[in-house]
Design a protein around this motif. Structure first.
Motif, PDB file in Angstrom:
ATOM      1  N   UNK A 138      -0.287 -10.690 -25.667  1.00 45.22           N
ATOM      2  CA  UNK A 138      -1.392 -11.080 -24.799  1.00 45.22           C
ATOM      3  C   UNK A 138      -1.344 -10.330 -23.472  1.00 45.22           C
ATOM      4  N   UNK A 139      -0.128 -10.107 -22.967  1.00 41.71           N
ATOM      5  CA  UNK A 139       0.000  -9.310 -21.742  1.00 41.71           C
ATOM      6  C   UNK A 139      -0.458  -7.880 -21.998  1.00 41.71           C
ATOM      7  N   UNK A 140      -0.118  -7.349 -23.161  1.00 39.65           N
ATOM      8  CA  UNK A 140      -0.570  -6.014 -23.534  1.00 39.65           C
ATOM      9  C   UNK A 140      -2.086  -5.973 -23.664  1.00 39.65           C
ATOM     10  N   UNK A 141      -2.654  -7.029 -24.219  1.00 39.04           N
ATOM     11  CA  UNK A 141      -4.116  -7.106 -24.331  1.00 39.04           C
ATOM     12  C   UNK A 141      -4.772  -7.057 -22.955  1.00 39.04           C
ATOM     13  N   UNK A 142      -4.177  -7.760 -22.007  1.00 37.26           N
ATOM     14  CA  UNK A 142      -4.710  -7.781 -20.637  1.00 37.26           C
ATOM     15  C   UNK A 142      -4.717  -6.385 -20.037  1.00 37.26           C
ATOM     16  N   UNK A 143      -3.631  -5.645 -20.236  1.00 38.64           N
ATOM     17  CA  UNK A 143      -3.553  -4.276 -19.711  1.00 38.64           C
ATOM     18  C   UNK A 143      -4.567  -3.381 -20.409  1.00 38.64           C
ATOM     19  N   UNK A 144      -4.675  -3.520 -21.725  1.00 41.01           N
ATOM     20  CA  UNK A 144      -5.627  -2.695 -22.483  1.00 41.01           C
ATOM     21  C   UNK A 144      -7.056  -2.989 -22.052  1.00 41.01           C
ATOM     22  N   UNK A 145      -7.368  -4.250 -21.829  1.00 40.65           N
ATOM     23  CA  UNK A 145      -8.724  -4.617 -21.408  1.00 40.65           C
ATOM     24  C   UNK A 145      -9.065  -3.990 -20.064  1.00 40.65           C
ATOM     25  N   UNK A 146      -8.128  -3.999 -19.128  1.00 38.60           N
ATOM     26  CA  UNK A 146      -8.403  -3.429 -17.809  1.00 38.60           C
ATOM     27  C   UNK A 146      -8.641  -1.922 -17.890  1.00 38.60           C
ATOM     28  N   UNK A 147      -7.808  -1.212 -18.626  1.00 43.88           N
ATOM     29  CA  UNK A 147      -7.984   0.234 -18.726  1.00 43.88           C
ATOM     30  C   UNK A 147      -9.196   0.596 -19.571  1.00 43.88           C
ATOM     31  N   UNK A 148      -9.484  -0.188 -20.588  1.00 45.40           N
ATOM     32  CA  UNK A 148     -10.701   0.056 -21.370  1.00 45.40           C
ATOM     33  C   UNK A 148     -11.942  -0.176 -20.522  1.00 45.40           C
ATOM     34  N   UNK A 149     -11.881  -1.181 -19.667  1.00 46.05           N
ATOM     35  CA  UNK A 149     -13.038  -1.490 -18.809  1.00 46.05           C
ATOM     36  C   UNK A 149     -13.322  -0.346 -17.846  1.00 46.05           C
ATOM     37  N   UNK A 150     -12.285   0.200 -17.193  1.00 45.19           N
ATOM     38  CA  UNK A 150     -12.532   1.289 -16.242  1.00 45.19           C
ATOM     39  C   UNK A 150     -12.980   2.556 -16.975  1.00 45.19           C
ATOM     40  N   UNK A 151     -12.500   2.730 -18.222  1.00 45.60           N
ATOM     41  CA  UNK A 151     -12.992   3.865 -19.011  1.00 45.60           C
ATOM     42  C   UNK A 151     -14.486   3.723 -19.291  1.00 45.60           C
ATOM     43  N   UNK A 152     -14.906   2.516 -19.676  1.00 40.69           N
ATOM     44  CA  UNK A 152     -16.327   2.283 -19.941  1.00 40.69           C
ATOM     45  C   UNK A 152     -17.160   2.442 -18.677  1.00 40.69           C
ATOM     46  N   UNK A 153     -16.606   2.027 -17.541  1.00 41.13           N
ATOM     47  CA  UNK A 153     -17.337   2.205 -16.274  1.00 41.13           C
ATOM     48  C   UNK A 153     -17.570   3.683 -16.004  1.00 41.13           C
ATOM     49  N   UNK A 154     -16.528   4.497 -16.151  1.00 42.78           N
ATOM     50  CA  UNK A 154     -16.691   5.934 -15.941  1.00 42.78           C
ATOM     51  C   UNK A 154     -17.634   6.564 -16.936  1.00 42.78           C
ATOM     52  N   UNK A 155     -17.517   6.180 -18.201  1.00 45.68           N
ATOM     53  CA  UNK A 155     -18.374   6.752 -19.245  1.00 45.68           C
ATOM     54  C   UNK A 155     -19.841   6.418 -19.002  1.00 45.68           C
ATOM     55  N   UNK A 156     -20.133   5.136 -18.783  1.00 45.42           N
ATOM     56  CA  UNK A 156     -21.531   4.719 -18.615  1.00 45.42           C
ATOM     57  C   UNK A 156     -22.112   5.234 -17.303  1.00 45.42           C
ATOM     58  N   UNK A 157     -21.327   5.237 -16.232  1.00 45.23           N
ATOM     59  CA  UNK A 157     -21.835   5.757 -14.959  1.00 45.23           C
ATOM     60  C   UNK A 157     -22.151   7.238 -15.066  1.00 45.23           C
ATOM     61  N   UNK A 158     -21.285   7.997 -15.721  1.00 49.01           N
ATOM     62  CA  UNK A 158     -21.556   9.421 -15.913  1.00 49.01           C
ATOM     63  C   UNK A 158     -22.806   9.661 -16.734  1.00 49.01           C
ATOM     64  N   UNK A 159     -22.978   8.895 -17.817  1.00 49.81           N
ATOM     65  CA  UNK A 159     -24.167   9.061 -18.661  1.00 49.81           C
ATOM     66  C   UNK A 159     -25.442   8.681 -17.910  1.00 49.81           C
ATOM     67  N   UNK A 160     -25.382   7.579 -17.148  1.00 55.64           N
ATOM     68  CA  UNK A 160     -26.561   7.158 -16.386  1.00 55.64           C
ATOM     69  C   UNK A 160     -26.898   8.176 -15.305  1.00 55.64           C
ATOM     70  N   UNK A 161     -25.881   8.687 -14.608  1.00 54.52           N
ATOM     71  CA  UNK A 161     -26.121   9.691 -13.573  1.00 54.52           C
ATOM     72  C   UNK A 161     -26.739  10.949 -14.171  1.00 54.52           C
ATOM     73  N   UNK A 162     -26.235  11.368 -15.323  1.00 59.49           N
ATOM     74  CA  UNK A 162     -26.797  12.542 -15.981  1.00 59.49           C
ATOM     75  C   UNK A 162     -28.240  12.278 -16.412  1.00 59.49           C
ATOM     76  N   UNK A 163     -28.504  11.067 -16.897  1.00 59.24           N
ATOM     77  CA  UNK A 163     -29.875  10.724 -17.293  1.00 59.24           C
ATOM     78  C   UNK A 163     -30.825  10.684 -16.117  1.00 59.24           C
ATOM     79  N   UNK A 164     -30.375  10.121 -14.984  1.00 63.13           N
ATOM     80  CA  UNK A 164     -31.225  10.090 -13.790  1.00 63.13           C
ATOM     81  C   UNK A 164     -31.545  11.507 -13.341  1.00 63.13           C
TER      82      UNK A 164
END
Length: 803
Positions: free
Chosen positions: A85-111
Motif C-alpha cells: 500500500x505504501x508502494x501504491x501511494x508512491x506510484x500514484x503520486x508519480x503517475x499523477x505528476x506524469x499525467x499532469x505533464x502529459x496532459x498540460x503539454x498536449x493542451x498547450x500544443x493544442x492551444x
C-alpha cells in the motif's frame, strides 16, 4: 455539563460571534460591497464574513491545511498499511505528476495549434483582399473576426466560467498560499480557459497565452488530485491516497510549473517559477516531482514541433512554441554596454511599476462601474477593446513610409522581401514590390511573430525610430486597457513586446553613439524585455532562467541578471508586483512571507474576539447538530469536562473538524448513553477513507443530515476523530511570532492556550482571517501610525477608513 451546554446554546441561539474565529459566513452578494478589510464584511448583526472577488461575483472562501491530521482513525490506518500500500501511494503520486505533464503539454500544443491556424486564416484572407486593393473590406473582415473571437471568449467567461478570466496566476498563487475557493480549478473553468485563450489571442488582443497556461496546468493537476469521482464511477481504491490538502497542493504546484514549461519550453524555468512566484511552501520531494513534470512537458512540446515541421499542422509552423533563438551572436561584449544595460533596468522598473499602478486603478474603477451595468457590459467592454486594437493594428501601419528591402538577408528562414504570407519579418501591406512596411511587421502580425521580429538577429536598421516609438506607446496603452477584461489573458507577451520595443530604441541610440558594436538591436530588445518583466512581475531567478532557455545563449547571463536585479529594485521602490496587486484587488486573505511591524505590539490573545464554541469528548447529538446549523466554523475544540463528577479542571483534548462531524452524523452510529470507551468498537464500520477530504465544494453539508428527535438525544464519542496534537501557542506570544509560525507551517487553525493552568483550557482559535492587517487595524486603530508600509497602488481600497 449543564453550564457548558448553556454556554453553547447561548452562543448559538442568542447571537453569532461578533468577529468569526473560524471560517466565512455566507452573505448576499450585495452585502459584499460593505467590505471593511481584507475579506472581512460587517453585517447588520455585527458578524464578520470572509469573501473574495473572483470573476464576476463575490465568492465565499475557506482555508487549506498543510497539517497532517493525527487522530485515532488515521493513526490506525497508517499502522495497518502494508508495504504494498505504501508502494501504491508512491506510484500514484508519480503517475499523477506524469499525467499532469502529459496532459498540460498536449493542451498547450493544442492551444498553440488552434491559435496559429485561426489567426493564420484571418491574415491570409485579409492579405488577399488587400492585394486586390479592397482595403475597406479587408478591415471589415479583420476587425469583424477579431471582435467575434473576443466576444465568444468573453461570453464564455461571463456566463460559463467566470474564474477563467484574466491570467489565473493570482488565483493559483492564492490557492498555494492556502486559500480554497470553489470552482477555481473546476472542469468548467478549465474548458473556458482553453477555448477563451484561443479566442483572445487569435482575436489580436495584446495578451499572451503563457499566463493562462499556468492556470490550465493547475486545473489539470487539481482535477487529477480529486481522488476519483463517485458521480462518474471513478472510485478506484488507489485514488483515495490523494484526498488531502498536502498532496493536492503539491500536485497543483507541479501543474503551475508544467504550464510555464509548456508556454516557454523552459522546464527548469518552470520549476523555478513555481518556487519563486506561486507557491508558499516547498518541500524537497516536491522539487523532484516538479522537475519530472516539466521534463515530460518538454518532451511533448519537442515532439509536437518535430511533427509540425513535417507539415502536419496546417498554417502553424513553429508558431508560439518557441519565441526566439539568438544563439551564435558574438560574446565579446565591452564595458560600453554596461551603461545602457543599467539604463534599461531603470526604465523597466519605472515603466513596469507605472504599468502596475495604472492597471490597478483601471481595474478597480471598471469593476465598480461594470458591476452596476451587468454582465452584458463586460462583454461589450471586451468587444470595444478588440475593436480599438483592430483599428490600431490595421490603421497605424498607414502612418509609416515604405522602405526598400535590404540587399542581403541574414535572418534564418527569410528568403525574400516583402513577405506576402502570414509570417516573416517584412510585411508588404500597401507598399509596392521590393519594399516593406516596418510598422506593419509589428502591428499586422500575431504577438508571437512580432516578438520574433523584434528579437531577430542581424536586423539592425529594419525598424525606424518613429515606428518603434509608435508601437511602444500603443502596445503599452492597449496592454493597460486589455489586462483585466473578461477574457483569458496573460501579461508575459505584452511585457515582452513593450520591453523589446524600447530595448530596440536603446540599441539604435547606442549604434548612433558608438557605431556598430558587438551587440545588435536584437540583443538590446531581449534585455529590454527582461527589464519590463522584472519591473512589473518582480521575479528574478525564474525569469533569468526562462530567458536563457529561450535564447540558448549563456553568454547573456551577466547582463540578464543585472537588468533583472535593477528593474526589480527600482520597481519595489514604488509598489508591489502585478500579481500581488491583483491578489489584493480580489480581496483575497493572502498571508505574506513576513508579518507587518505593528504586529509586534500585539499578542496572540489580542487577535481573538467573540465567544468560543466547543464540544465535550462525549457530546449529545442534538447539541452538535444545533451548533453546526448556527455557525459556519470548520473546527471546534474538544474538551474533557469530567462529566463523571470528578472534581478536576476541564482538559483540552484537541480539535475536531466540521467535515468529520458531518460524516459521523451521516452514519448515525450513536450511543444511547453517555459513556467512555466507545473507541473503535463504536466505529468499527468506519475507515479513514470516509473522512478523507473530498474535492472543493463536494463534501457533506449540514443540510444533508436528517435526524429524528430520538436520535438527537443520543451521544457521540468524538475522541477517535479528534486531532489530539494540533499546533498551539501561549496567549502571551507576540502576534508577529504567531503569524510566522502560522504562515511557515501552512496552518488552517492555531489554538491559543492560556498562560495559567487554572480556568478554561483554551482561549480561542486563530485562522488566517485573524492575521489580516486591515482586520487587526480596525480592532486597534491606535496602531495605524506604527504600520509603516510601502505605498501601494490603492492604499485605501480595502478599508475606507484607513488614512
Amino acid at each position: 455539563m449543564d453550564k457548558k451546554l448553556g454556554d453553547v446554546e447561548a452562543a448559538a441561539v442568542e447571537r453569532a460571534p461578533a468577529l468569526d474565529l473560524y471560517e466565512p459566513l455566507l452573505i448576499d452578494k450585495e452585502k459584499a460591497l460593505g467590505a471593511i478589510g481584507n475579506g472581512h464584511i460587517e453585517t447588520n448583526n455585527g458578524t464578520s464574513n470572509h469573501l473574495a472577488i473572483f470573476g464576476t461575483k463575490v465568492s465565499p472562501i475557506e482555508s487549506l491545511d498543510y497539517e497532517l491530521i493525527e487522530n485515532d482513525l488515521f493513526r490506525q490506518d497508517w499502522r495497518s498499511r502494508k508495504r504494498i500500500e505504501i508502494l501504491q501511494y508512491i506510484v500514484v503520486k508519480w503517475t499523477s505528476v506524469f499525467l499532469v505533464g502529459l496532459l498540460t503539454g498536449l493542451v498547450a500544443f493544442g492551444i498553440n495549434l488552434a491559435v496559429e491556424n485561426v489567426a493564420g486564416l484571418k491574415f491570409v484572407y485579409t492579405v488577399n483582399l488587400m492585394n486586390t486593393n479592397r482595403f475597406v473590406l479587408a478591415f471589415v473582415l479583420y476587425s469583424g473576426v477579431n471582435m467575434i473571437l473576443v466576444m465568444l471568449a468573453a461570453m464564455l467567461c461571463v456566463y460559463v466560467g467566470p474564474l477563467a478570466a484574466g491570467s489565473g496566476i493570482p488565483e493559483v498563487k492564492a490557492y498555494l498560499n492556502g486559500v480554497d475557493t470553489a470552482n477555481v480549478f473546476s472542469l468548467n473553468t478549465l474548458i473556458v480557459k482553453i477555448v477563451g485563450s484561443v479566442g483572445s489571442v487569435a482575436g489580436g488582443l495584446i495578451v499572451g497565452k503563457e499566463g493562462p497556461l499556468v492556470h490550465v496546468g493547475a486545473c489539470i493537476a487539481s482535477l487529477i488530485g480529486q481522488g476519483g469521482s463517485v458521480r462518474y464511477g471513478m472510485t478506484w481504491k488507489w485514488l483515495r491516497y490523494l484526498k488531502n490538502d498536502r498532496d493536492r497542493r503539491d500536485l497543483v504546484t507541479c501543474g503551475a510549473a508544467a504550464g510555464v514549461a509548456a508556454a516557454f519550453r523552459a522546464p527548469v524555468g518552470g520549476v523555478l517559477f513555481a518556487l519563486e512566484e506561486v507557491t508558499s511552501w516547498w518541500r524537497g520531494p516536491l522539487l523532484w516531482r516538479a522537475f519530472f513534470t516539466t521534463a515530460v512537458v518538454a518532451v511533448i512540446i519537442r515532439t509536437g514541433i518535430v511533427w509540425c515541421k513535417h507539415g502536419h499542422c496546417g498554417l502553424s509552423g513553429e508558431g508560439g512554441l518557441i519565441i526566439f533563438d539568438i544563439s551564435g551572436n558574438p560574446d565579446n561584449y565591452g564595458l560600453q554596454e554596461l551603461l545602457p544595460v543599467v539604463i534599461l533596468g531603470i526604465m523597466g522598473g519605472v515603466l513596469g511599476s507605472l504599468f502596475n499602478q495604472i492597471n490597478s486603478k483601471i481595474i478597480i474603477w471598471s469593476n465598480g462601474w461594470l458591476k452596476k451595468k451587468g454582465k452584458c457590459a463586460k462583454i461589450a467592454q471586451a468587444v470595444i477593446v478588440a475593436f480599438i486594437t483592430s483599428v490600431c493594428s490595421f490603421g497605424l501601419p498607414w502612418l509609416a513610409t515604405c522602405q526598400p528591402c535590404p540587399t542581403t538577408l541574414e535572418i534564418p528562414g527569410e528568403t525574400k522581401c516583402p513577405t506576402y504570407g502570414r509570417t516573416g519579418n517584412f510585411k508588404s501591406f500597401h507598399c509596392p514590390a521590393n519594399m516593406y512596411n516596418d510598422l506593419a511587421g509589428l502591428f499586422f502580425n500575431t504577438n508571437e511573430d512580432t516578438v520574433r521580429n523584434l528579437f531577430s538577429k542581424g536586423t539592425n536598421g529594419e525598424f525606424q525610430f518613429s515606428s518603434l516609438l509608435i508601437y511602444l506607446v500603443t502596445a503599452y496603452s492597449l496592454a493597460l486597457l486589455t489586462y483585466g477584461i473578461a477574457v483569458p489573458s496573460g501579461l508575459f507577451v505584452p511585457a515582452i513586446l513593450c520591453g523589446a520595443a524600447y530595448g530596440r530604441i536603446m540599441g539604435m541610440v547606442m549604434a548612433s553613439i558608438y557605431g556598430t558594436g558587438p551587440m545588435d538591436e536584437g540583443i538590446y530588445a531581449l534585455l529590454g524585455a527582461a527589464s519590463f518583466l522584472g519591473g512589473s512581475m518582480r521575479m528574478t531567478v525564474s525569469l533569468c532562467i526562462i530567458l536563457l532557455e529561450l535564447t540558448n545563449n549563456l553568454s547573456l547571463l551577466p547582463f540578464i541578471m543585472l537588468v533583472l536585479l535593477i528593474s526589480k529594485t527600482v520597481g519595489d521602490g514604488f509598489n508591489d508586483g502585478l500579481y500581488h496587486l491583483h491578489v489584493r484587488i480580489k480581496d483575497i486573505p493572502f498571508l505574506e512571507a513576513h508579518p507587518l511591524p505593528f504586529m509586534r505590539h500585539l499578542t496572540a490573545h489580542d487577535a481573538i474576539t467573540g465567544p468560543l464554541v466547543w464540544f465535550s469528548v462525549i457530546e449529545r447529538v442534538g447539541t452538535i447538530l444545533e451548533v453546526l446549523h448556527s455557525t459556519k466554523h470548520n473546527a471546534f475544540p474538544v474538551i474533557d469536562d469530567n462529566f463523571d463528577g470528578q472534581d478536576e479542571h476541564p482538559v483540552f483534548c484537541g480539535l475536531v473538524l466540521r467535515s468529520h462531524l458531518l460524516v459521523l452524523l451521516k452514519k448515525k452510529q450513536f450511543a444511547e448513553r453517555r459513556k467512555r470507551g466507545g473507541g473503535f468498537q463504536q466505529y468499527g464500520s468506519f475507515s479513514s477513507a470516509e473522512f478523507a477530504k473530498p474535492g472543493s465544494g463536494k463534501g457533506l453539508k449540514i443540510t444533508d443530515i436528517e435526524l429524528d428527535i430520538a436520535e438527537e438525544e443520543m451521544f457521540l464519542d468524538l475522541h477517535p476523530v479528534t486531532n489530539t496534537s494540533p499546533y498551539t501557542v501561549v496567549e502571551t506570544m507576540s502576534l508577529a511570532k504567531t503569524y510566522t509560525l502560522f504562515r511557515q507551517l501552512g496552518l488552517r487553525h492555531l489554538c491559543v492556550m492560556p498562560k495559567s493552568s487554572e480556568g478554561q483550557p483554551i482561549v480561542g482559535i486563530l485562522t488566517r482571517h485573524d492575521f489580516m492587517p486591515n482586520y487587526l487595524l480596525n480592532l486597534y486603530p491606535s496602531l495605524r501610525e506604527s504600520n509603516h508600509r510601502k505605498a501601494h497602488a490603492f492604499p485605501s481600497f480595502s478599508s475606507p477608513s484607513q488614512p
